[in-house]
Design an enzyme around this catalytic site. Structure first.
Site, PDB file in Angstrom:
ATOM      1  N   GLY A 150       0.828  -1.204   0.000  1.00 43.21           N
ATOM      2  CA  GLY A 150       0.000   0.000   0.000  1.00 43.21           C
ATOM      3  C   GLY A 150       0.860   1.250   0.000  1.00 43.21           C
ATOM      4  CB  SER A 151       0.214   4.596   1.431  1.00 40.81           C
ATOM      5  OG  SER A 151      -1.041   4.745   0.778  1.00 40.81           O
TER       6      SER A 151
END
Length: 618
Positions: free
Chosen positions: A330-331
């Protein structure tokens, strides 16, 4: 009528009278033979009786002598070999397994003296077998049927009944004086800290071989080389002191010193176990790393198991999820995209972007984590607010091949090289296999996967001025002479320039702020840089993200202006409370990093953090 009866002539009595004539019809009697002379035999003649007896004895002794000559000369080799095989017994001499210690020498796995319970089935009469079973089975925690089978084996004089028995328990068993039951010296593996670092250390199974973790992958180093001794045993089961005796001594294994620090490992494990329970997560992990040396100072995961009683735990917990479990970052993976566009795409922290909450690329729509009006953000603001859309816009300044190569340079798609079994390299396909839109979710950390140590290494590279130092778990080995041999130096490579790394570090200091996504990661008195991650998990039922849950993560380092420590936290599928990385993972980062800074005696630098411009000035 009557006739005249004539009287018979009277027969003279006695021998008187005249001579009788022959009877009518009778022949002449043959003349009688003279009698045979009889051999005189005196039954009481002792000399003859003695001679006969001596002859019999001499004959029997000659048979014995002939057989004896046959056994001792003609067939002596055959019978000597058979007799020797009956008496000789080979005793295995186990090697002392090397200890596994932390960086300060505290034992994490150690070898202690134990006993094996043995049996000689030939000395246990059938009517006594049940008595032996009734005594041994409950004491040793064994199945009575298994014990009975062992002590009833035919044509053998030696069987093992149990291994790894404590010496005091073995002494108790011997005091019962059970027929055919004995003990032998051996060694038992003990883990004095119970479940601490169990996923990394692993365990040794009943056969004495490493079966998980470092105990398995470093078995050749730790186990040493077993020896043997061949001795003569009497029919009563006793060792014949002056009999045949051959011996090949065992060679002890080497000890292994790790980079882990016991106290920090304990704190990290407590913190992740507590948060897994609080959030009802499927699992969780924490990695603490020194970015300058690549040393892993803590590798904690939950749930765990106790290697002292590994058989009572779920087999799925025996591995190390820190290297075996692949997840979409993810981020937290956006920093690699940031490094690529800043190093090769001309993007700076101040480059402005107009960022809507969604963007269409070909036939797909990509969204930010929440709905918002279009914002005018700097690239630093894109990273601080963790905007998927803003990251996609910035990624278009470089080619798919450049993005892929930068990810490879940071270690994605390849194993870290740690000596842990079952490590996954993660998933990162080459651009030739990407579909038209794959580059966009890959840019913000989805449609690819990593393990937790790989992700910690990414942030260690940024913290170390763009120099990637391969993660290191083994400090070195210790020989039986207590001499320490350091492990080879880890590989080092300049992945991005020091200037780009410094700029990204400054940008990441905007994340643990009120305007960023992780204010819960702030540590009073210290400058902190980091990044949250909230990635969707693929639902195996449909092969899509719907209903798959989330991976919440946070990775960061401190002090941000002179990085000494990196902490990476991952929680898989939290079901209670928020599933965002800034809420679920950032508090664990704060607790572990705070303790690590204090235990390492790292003071605050006292410098002021940079001003991170989130919004662009038009």
């Amino acid at each position: 009528m009557g006739g005249t009866v004539r009287a018979a002539p009277a027969r003279p009595k006695g021998g008187g009278g005249g001579p009788r004539g022959p009877r009518p019809g009778a022949g002449r009697r043959p003349p009688s033979r003279p009698p045979k002379p009889r051999v005189p035999f005196h039954r009481r003649d002792p000399l003859k009786r003695l001679n006969v007896g001596l002859l019999v004895i001499a004959f029997v002794l000659s048979l014995f002598a002939g057989r004896l000559v046959q056994l001792q000369t003609i067939e002596s080799g055959k019978y000597t070999a058979q007799a020797m095989l009956t008496r000789l017994q080979r005793i295995e001499l186990p090697a002392v397994r090397g200890d596994i210690t932390d960086a300060q020498g505290h034992p994490l796995a150690m070898t202690v003296e134990a006993r094996a319970i043995t049996a000689d089935p030939t000395l246990i009469k059938p009517e006594r077998r049940q008595q032996v079973v009734n005594a041994l089975a409950p004491t040793l925690g064994l199945n009575p049927a298994t014990v009975l089978k062992q002590i009833s084996k035919p044509r053998t004089r030696f069987v093992y009944v149990a291994h790894g028995v404590r010496p005091d328990q073995a002494r108790l068993i011997i005091s019962w004086d059970l027929p055919g039951i004995g003990t032998r010296l051996e060694y038992r593996r003990e883990y004095p800290n119970d479940s601490l670092a169990a996923g990394v250390i692993g365990f040794v199974n009943d056969t004495g071989n490493g079966a998980a973790g470092l105990e398995s992958s470093l078995n050749g180093v730790l186990a040493g080389r077993g020896g043997w001794q061949r001795v003569e045993i009497s029919p009563e089961g006793q060792h014949i002191p002056m009999g045949e005796d051959q011996k090949v001594p065992s060679k002890p294994g080497h000890g292994v010193r790790l980079t882990l620090q016991r106290d920090l490992q304990f704190m990290a494990q407590q913190a992740i176990e507590k948060q897994v329970r609080a959030t009802r997560s499927q699992s969780g992990s924490v990695v603490v790393m020194d970015p300058r040396t690549g040393r892993l100072l803590a590798m904690a995961s939950a749930p765990g198991f106790d290697p002292n009683s590994y058989g009572r735990s779920d087999r799925r917990l025996w591995g190390s999820p820190l290297v075996q479990e692949a997840y979409e970052p993810g981020s937290t993976g956006k920093v690699v995209t940031a490094a690529a566009v800043m190093e090769h795409g001309g993007v700076t922290p101040h480059t402005p972007y107009t960022v809507p909450d969604r963007i269409s690329k070909y036939d797909r729509v990509f969204n930010d984590s929440h709905r918002h009006a279009p914002e005018r953000l700097t690239f630093a603001g894109v990273l601080a607010k963790s905007s998927n859309v803003g990251t996609i816009l910035a990624s278009e300044s470089i080619s798919a091949q450049r993005l892929y190569q930068t990810m490879r340079d940071f270690g994605f798609g390849q194993k870290t090289g740690l000596p842990l079994p079952g490590e996954t390299p993660g998933l990162l396909s080459a651009p030739a296999k990407w579909s038209g839109v794959d580059r966009y979710p890959i840019a913000f950390g989805q449609s690819m996967s990593v393990n937790a140590v790989q992700m910690a290494s990414v942030y260690a590279t940024i913290a170390n001025g763009g120099v990637r130092v391969a993660p290191t778990l083994v400090e070195g080995t210790v020989g039986d002479d207590d001499r320490f041999t350091p492990a080879p130096a880890p590989r080092r490579a300049q992945v991005i320039s020091a200037r780009t790394a410094r700029q990204i570090s400054d940008m990441l200091e905007g994340v643990p702020t009120v305007e960023g996504t992780a204010p819960k990661a702030q540590i009073e008195g210290y400058r902190v840089a980091g990044k949250t991650g909230t990635a969707q998990i693929v639902n195996p039922r449909c092969g899509c993200y719907k209903g798959g849950g989330y991976t919440a993560s946070f990775a960061g380092f401190a002090p941000a202006d002179d990085p000494r420590l990196v902490v990476q936290v991952v929680l898989q599928n939290p079901k209670r409370g928020s599933h965002y990385g800034g809420d679920a993972a950032a508090p664990v980062f704060k607790d572990v990093m705070s303790f690590a800074l204090q235990s390492q005696r790292i003071p605050p630098t006292g410098s002021r953090p940079p001003t991170v411009e989130i919004y662009a000035r038009d």
